[in-house]
Design an enzyme around this catalytic site. Structure first.
Site, mmCIF file in Angstrom:
data_model
loop_
_atom_site.group_PDB
_atom_site.id
_atom_site.type_symbol
_atom_site.label_atom_id
_atom_site.label_comp_id
_atom_site.label_asym_id
_atom_site.label_seq_id
_atom_site.Cartn_x
_atom_site.Cartn_y
_atom_site.Cartn_z
ATOM 1 N N LYS A 118 0.873 -1.184 0.000
ATOM 2 C CA LYS A 118 0.000 0.000 0.000
ATOM 3 C C LYS A 118 0.908 1.231 0.000
ATOM 4 O O LYS A 118 1.982 1.214 0.629
ATOM 5 C CB LYS A 118 -0.852 -0.057 1.279
ATOM 6 C CG LYS A 118 -1.930 1.004 1.415
ATOM 7 C CD LYS A 118 -2.740 0.743 2.705
ATOM 8 C CE LYS A 118 -3.871 1.727 2.935
ATOM 9 N NZ LYS A 118 -4.650 1.426 4.148
ATOM 10 N N SER A 147 -9.616 1.558 3.257
ATOM 11 C CA SER A 147 -8.771 2.380 2.418
ATOM 12 C C SER A 147 -7.756 1.615 1.586
ATOM 13 O O SER A 147 -7.240 2.152 0.606
ATOM 14 C CB SER A 147 -8.026 3.398 3.279
ATOM 15 O OG SER A 147 -7.142 2.752 4.180
ATOM 16 N N SER A 202 -9.632 -1.119 7.214
ATOM 17 C CA SER A 202 -9.079 -0.860 5.876
ATOM 18 C C SER A 202 -8.482 -2.048 5.164
ATOM 19 O O SER A 202 -8.201 -1.958 3.971
ATOM 20 C CB SER A 202 -8.036 0.245 5.944
ATOM 21 O OG SER A 202 -8.684 1.478 5.895
#
Ligand code: GLN
Length: 470
Positions: A73, A148, A172
């Protein structure tokens, strides 16, 4: 392709590390329309692959993940590309060091090939808050990836790489895992070092992963976990293979999340998963924890409070984007922050500053922390009678891009089931449980008491095996 597929192909001499990386880069290119990735670290990745191939050729030990490509990420500091946290604030930020999690995986021979899209600074549940545009769902391009860590979930689901890294502060990893049909792991708070990961809310931030098989997810967590002197919250031995797996017998289904507030298809798929648990020999019954209904309210006070503090450093002087043509210091701070943050970042900074301000501290922040203690006590009490808790991961399957419009509360409601374990520091994983008639994946969340992460994998594996045999 799983980690084990790649490792055995390399071991059998059917594939080199370079070929594994090339295949991942090709797949990344072919799936670029999903916007799962923000950058590729191709040159560095290919060089590392060559180094690993050279080692293997000489018969040297190249690590447990030798030649396995992965994606982090874009809030993990990593070499070879900028670390943007999907924000303009960090658009050109080149990391001077690597996150401990990335470093540990690379020391084990894995190869980071790129960085995945996210909601800016990990604020959101759809990846639509990315300053660089949203990621599309792997199963339906008109729908959200979740968030996210949406880019990471989609990159795993599309088989770009066998595993990806995410951060989970309040769902997330689990929620996008559910939306894209992959496994998502949020470990016990303190299992994996957060050193080198852009901080969101320090009392709930965790590092975890996405994978296609339980074995792969467990292996990645094992390699990443452990004490790190650079993150004083790390525990040490949560994933230690010597640590006995607590045998699971009794499982509670959180009945507060099995009602009309939840999408009908999600309910059906969760109920079917519960049946599979029973078929696997577990004793399963409903349990109620009424306080869980208040966990969203607690979360959206405590987390913005911590966000407002953690984002204070991005002032255009010490860190981050600096606005041009400025006359005064106040203007420099204001304009740099205005240009660097997206609306949701600003909203959280304002809410956080408000609940921490002297006039409102007791009424909001203190009250939320007291309620959080009650929530933790309730979990503790339930885990005296149950070895594991189960609920849907999210109230709905992936929703349409743009569906929540400008209403942040609609977006926050998608987090109803995932923020509880975050506030309590509990391990929780989302496992794919089935698809709706429209072909949208739905995940089920398994929750354990602190440091029982191994048991969650054991149960997920057993249910998977029993279901496959039938
Ligand atoms: N959707 C949650 C939020 O917006 C989760 C964020 C996260 O875990 N990073 O806060």
């Amino acid at each position: 392709m799983t980690i084990n597929d790649i490792l055995s192909s390399i071991e059998a001499g059917k594939m080199t590390a370079r070929q594994a990386v090339e295949a991942a880069l090709k797949k990344a290119d072919e799936t670029s329309e999903y916007a799962a990735l923000l950058s590729l670290t191709s040159e560095r990745a290919l060089n590392r692959a060559d180094e690993i191939d050279a080692k293997l050729e000489k018969g040297e030990d190249a690590g447990r993940l030798a030649g396995v490509p992965f994606v982090a990420k874009d809030n993990f500091l990593a070499f070879g590309a900028p670390t943007t946290a999907a924000s303009k604030m960090l658009e050109n930020f080149k990391a001077p060091l690597q996150a401990t999690a990335v470093e540990k995986l690379e020391q084990a021979g894995a190869i980071c090939i790129g960085k995945a899209n996210l909601d800016a600074f990990a604020h959101g549940g759809s990846t639509e808050n990315s300053a660089f545009g949203p990621t599309s769902n792997a199963h339906d391009k008109t729908r959200v990836a979740g968030g996210s860590s949406g880019g990471s979930a989609v990159a795993t689901a599309l088989d770009v790489v066998p595993f990806t890294l995410g951060s989970d502060t309040g769902g997330s990893i689990r929620q996008p895992a559910s939306f894209n049909g992959v496994i998502g792991v949020k470990p016990t708070y303190g299992t994996v070092s957060r050193y080198g990961v852009v901080a969101m809310a320090s009392s709930t931030d965790t590092v975890g992963c996405f994978a296609k098989s339980v074995d792969d997810a467990e292996l990645v967590m094992e390699i990443m976990s452990g004490r790190d002197d650079k993150d004083m919250t790390t525990l040490g031995d949560v994933m230690d293979s010597a640590k006995a797996v607590k045998p699971v017998k009794k499982i509670g289904v959180i009945s507060d999340f099995m009602n009309g507030d939840v999408d009908n298809e999600v309910l059906k798929i969760t109920e079917a998963y519960v049946e599979k648990m029973k078929a696997a020999g577990y004793e399963v019954e409903p349990v109620s924890m009424p306080i869980i209904k208040h966990s969203l309210a607690m979360y959206y006070i405590i987390v913005p409070a911590e966000v407002s503090s953690n984002l204070a450093r991005y002032d255009g002087v010490r860190y981050g984007h600096r606005a041009e043509g400025i006359k005064t210091l106040a203007e420099l701070y204001g304009k740099s922050r205005d240009e660097g943050f997206v609306t949701e970042n600003k909203r959280r900074i304002m809410i956080g500053s408000y609940v921490l301000s002297s006039g409102y501290f007791d009424a909001y922040y203190m009250k939320a922390q007291k309620a959080r203690t009650k929530l933790i006590d309730k979990y503790k009490q339930l885990f005296e009678s149950y070895d594991l808790l189960v609920s849907p991961t999210a109230p709905t399957p992936a929703f349409k891009l743009g569906a929540t419009g400008d209403d942040p509360v609609q977006m926050y409601l998608a987090d109803a089931m995932v923020v509880g374990p975050s506030l309590a520091g509990l391990p929780a994983i989302s496992v794919p449980a089935g698809d709706t008639p429209d072909g949208l994946p739905v995940g089920v969340q398994l929750i354990g008491w602190r440091e029982t992460d191994r048991s969650l994998f054991a149960v997920a594996r057993k249910v998977e095996e029993v279901a496959n045999d039938n």
